[in-house]
Design a protein around this motif. Sequence first.
Motif, PDB file in Angstrom:
ATOM      1  N   SER A 258     -33.859 -10.483 -28.502  1.00  0.00           N
ATOM      2  CA  SER A 258     -35.152 -10.811 -27.892  1.00  0.00           C
ATOM      3  C   SER A 258     -35.293 -10.078 -26.565  1.00  0.00           C
ATOM      4  CB  SER A 258     -35.270 -12.314 -27.653  1.00  0.00           C
ATOM      5  OG  SER A 258     -35.312 -13.024 -28.871  1.00  0.00           O
TER       6      SER A 258
ATOM      7  N   ASP B 276     -39.509 -16.445 -25.701  1.00  0.00           N
ATOM      8  CA  ASP B 276     -38.895 -15.813 -26.870  1.00  0.00           C
ATOM      9  C   ASP B 276     -37.462 -15.449 -26.512  1.00  0.00           C
ATOM     10  OD1 ASP B 276     -38.245 -14.418 -29.161  1.00  0.00           O
ATOM     11  OD2 ASP B 276     -39.316 -12.603 -28.561  1.00  0.00           O
TER      12      ASP B 276
ATOM     13  N   THR C 235     -30.310 -12.389 -24.817  1.00  0.00           N
ATOM     14  CA  THR C 235     -31.688 -11.992 -24.510  1.00  0.00           C
ATOM     15  C   THR C 235     -31.684 -11.005 -23.352  1.00  0.00           C
ATOM     16  OG1 THR C 235     -32.643 -14.053 -25.315  1.00  0.00           O
ATOM     17  CG2 THR C 235     -33.917 -12.834 -23.673  1.00  0.00           C
TER      18      THR C 235
END
Length: 354
Positions: free
Chosen positions: A69, A115, A29
């Motif tokens: 993400s 997320d 991420t």
Amino acid sequence: QNPANPQTIFGKIVQGLAARQESGLTPFTVLSCDNIPHNGQVTKSVLLGLASTGAWGDDLAAWIDDNVSCPNSMVDRITPGTTDAMRQYCETEFGITDVSPVFCEPFRQWIVQDDFCQGRPEFEKLDPALQANIAFVDDVAPYELMKIRILNGGHAALCYPSALLGVEFVHNSMEHPVISQFLDTLERTELIPTVPAIPDGTDLPSYWDIIAERFANPTIDDTIARNCYDGASRQPKFIVPPAKDALEMGGKIDGLALVSAMWCRYCQGTTESGDPVPSTDPQWDRLTELAQRAKEEPTVWLTELNDVYGDAVGNSPVFAEAFTKALNKINKDGVEAAMLAYIGNKKQTPPLPL
């Protein structure tokens, strides 16, 4: 251009993601904490732009788009620019020579879009006092708007009357009997009513109370000059949008028009005591020329600064009337008198319901 040795942080991130793709590993991420709206979306757009050059292979951009993400986040903590006094404090109190010490307030808030493509740290295991500073939410945008309207809007509203009256720091503005009352009235009657309800039920007037306490903190030494800088970029972010929303809602905009009038008066180039105002905007020459013209024809400030006000506010007869009245009052009687007149009028006019 040089995928084997990228020179920017974004290039290095894309290089790392390319290595993961090539090795068949899951991606990581990319969490941006930059203090800009929609920072995750901006980050992903930049990463996709670099990846789509083909320097790391033809399908990397699609792989990043599908698998990586980049959550949005909002960080809130007042950190004024470094001053000589701060450097001296570090030297005197700690015996440390630091050319760029970062001073900050006790308050901190971190709102993060939940997320993450490969899990996230279990912040729930932190001490409850620390957990209170972090929130994982589905959508950061409502919290971002709340901060921009109430905190940033507050700074943008108090800085120009403060500068015109010779006030040096934000906490001094909160001690000033007229500026502080003007700001409190503006927040409760014009800024807060333009903020939609927050999903977690945050009480907006109470949120403003906390911000007012933060502004009043005397140890931060947040300068008025810092908040005055680049008004042509700050006003369309923090003052014009709530004015636009208020006009569409049929709400009050007298205070927001007064903020614009005080910015215009500031750009005339002198304080109320006659001291020169330093150049604080990349467009300073343009602004001072328009501010001088506005003495005789106030609405040129709105119509000629279409890049600031846009059509909805700059060409609004309602806003133009309120702005003209405010600027004429300031030029005739001074900034304090204009703020006191606004405060007096608002005491007789209830705010919009939240």
